[in-house]
Design an enzyme around this catalytic site. Structure first.
Site, PDB file in Angstrom:
ATOM      1  N   THR A  28       0.852  -1.202   0.000  1.00 17.28           N
ATOM      2  CA  THR A  28       0.000   0.000   0.000  1.00 17.28           C
ATOM      3  C   THR A  28       0.884   1.246   0.000  1.00 17.28           C
ATOM      4  OG1 THR A  28      -1.706  -1.160   1.250  1.00 17.28           O
ATOM      5  CG2 THR A  28      -1.781   1.241   1.333  1.00 17.28           C
ATOM      6  N   SER A  30       2.038   5.319  -1.981  1.00 16.63           N
ATOM      7  CA  SER A  30       2.232   6.016  -3.257  1.00 16.63           C
ATOM      8  C   SER A  30       3.238   5.278  -4.152  1.00 16.63           C
ATOM      9  CB  SER A  30       2.701   7.451  -2.994  1.00 16.63           C
ATOM     10  OG  SER A  30       3.878   7.463  -2.218  1.00 16.63           O
ATOM     11  N   LYS A  94       7.076   0.803   8.772  1.00 18.58           N
ATOM     12  CA  LYS A  94       5.996   0.921   7.805  1.00 18.58           C
ATOM     13  C   LYS A  94       4.717   1.348   8.532  1.00 18.58           C
ATOM     14  CE  LYS A  94       5.310  -2.211   4.846  1.00 18.58           C
ATOM     15  NZ  LYS A  94       4.924  -1.084   3.977  1.00 18.58           N
ATOM     16  N   GLY A  96       2.882   4.274   7.476  1.00 17.89           N
ATOM     17  CA  GLY A  96       2.518   5.667   7.225  1.00 17.89           C
ATOM     18  C   GLY A  96       1.138   5.783   6.583  1.00 17.89           C
ATOM     19  N   GLU A 103      -0.483  -5.454   5.837  1.00 17.25           N
ATOM     20  CA  GLU A 103       0.815  -5.572   5.153  1.00 17.25           C
ATOM     21  C   GLU A 103       1.663  -6.654   5.811  1.00 17.25           C
ATOM     22  OE1 GLU A 103       1.285  -0.943   3.608  1.00 17.25           O
ATOM     23  OE2 GLU A 103       2.210  -1.539   5.477  1.00 17.25           O
TER      24      GLU A 103
HETATM   25  C1  5RP Z   1       1.546   2.035   4.220  1.00 13.73           C
HETATM   26  C2  5RP Z   1       3.011   1.813   4.184  1.00 13.73           C
HETATM   27  C3  5RP Z   1       3.771   2.366   3.033  1.00 13.73           C
HETATM   28  O1  5RP Z   1       4.508   1.350   2.440  1.00 13.73           O
HETATM   29  C4  5RP Z   1       4.706   3.432   3.519  1.00 13.73           C
HETATM   30  O2  5RP Z   1       3.967   4.394   4.252  1.00 13.73           O
HETATM   31  C5  5RP Z   1       5.443   4.115   2.364  1.00 13.73           C
HETATM   32  O3  5RP Z   1       4.534   4.852   1.621  1.00 13.73           O
HETATM   33  P1  5RP Z   1       4.907   5.637   0.307  1.00 13.73           P
HETATM   34  O4  5RP Z   1       5.221   4.624  -0.746  1.00 13.73           O
HETATM   35  O5  5RP Z   1       3.661   6.440   0.001  1.00 13.73           O
HETATM   36  O6  5RP Z   1       6.084   6.536   0.603  1.00 13.73           O
HETATM   37  O7  5RP Z   1       3.597   1.209   5.042  1.00 13.73           O
HETATM   38  O8  5RP Z   1       0.971   1.579   5.416  1.00 13.73           O
END
Ligand code: 5RP
Length: 218
Positions: A28, A30, A94, A96, A103
């Site tokens: 999950t 961007s 992880k 964010g 995950e």
């Molecule tokens: C989501 C996550 C994402 O992998 C992590 O936040 C990185 O996000 P991005 O690819 O948007 O920088 O752990 O729960």
């Protein structure tokens, strides 16, 4: 080039790791959004995907990729996901995007974890990025008090409800010198669903997008 272009480069570099006819574990965020777009181009070559969030499921389906229930598949080869921070030992923070629990579950089932990041995510010591902890809502204050005892500064991510109906506490100001131990310690607090340390099961391969192209760390 922008960090987002570096994310896209790393995401696209994961495609050659996908075997024809396989089931793909999908994370999950961007960076994964770029990966799913690239997966759309090879959708006829794969069996389907196992998804780690409602957001990724929606994007996968919109591209015509079958989303399979994790309970109906056995083990599969590859899980592809981003990270908020990663060390040279391939330990990660992880969550964010608040999808950490699903995950971690999907990653646990996969034989290989391929982490796709832009070069800003590399750190010497984990903890500059606040550590996400998913909690059962009624336990939020209790868990926060326990996290203070560990030296952290917990902050409730207000307005966010996870796909599992839970809350997220972001723990600031932790200097995480032993992520394997801390992962267990926090998971043992009653009311914690899981925390965003991916150290016991870290990444196997890291693809890092940067100004000089994509670096692969095995
Ligand atoms: C989501 C996550 C994402 O992998 C992590 O936040 C990185 O996000 P991005 O690819 O948007 O920088 O752990 O729960």
């Amino acid at each position: 080039m922008s960090q987002d272009q570096f994310k896209k480069m790393a995401a696209e570099a994961a495609i050659p790791f996908i075997e024809p006819g396989s089931i793909v574990g999908v994370g999950t965020g961007s960076t994964v959004t770029h990966f799913i777009n690239a997966l759309g181009d090879i959708r006829h070559d794969i069996q389907g995907a196992v998804s780690s969030s409602e957001a990724s499921t929606k994007q996968l389906k919109s591209l015509g990729i079958e989303v399979m229930d994790l309970n109906s598949v056995g083990s599969f080869d590859v899980y592809v996901d981003g990270a908020d921070e990663i060390t040279a030992h391939k330990h990660m923070i992880k969550g964010g995007g608040a999808a950490l629990t699903r995950e971690k579950i999907v990653a646990a089932v996969a034989r290989q974890f391929i982490c796709i990041i832009d070069d800003s995510k590399q750190v010497d010591v984990l903890g500059r990025f606040p550590l996400p902890v998913e909690v059962i809502p009624m336990a939020r204050s209790y868990v926060a008090r326990e996290l203070v005892k560990l030296g952290g500064d917990p902050q409730w991510r207000q307005g966010v409800v996870t796909d599992n109906g839970n809350h997220i506490i972001d723990v600031h100001n932790l200097k995480i010198l032993n992520p394997v131990e801390l992962e267990t310690h926090i998971n043992n607090i009653v009311g914690v669903v899981t925390n965003g340390l991916f150290a016991q099961r870290g990444a196997d391969i890291v693809l890092i997008g940067g100004a000089n192209g994509v670096q692969t760390i095995k």
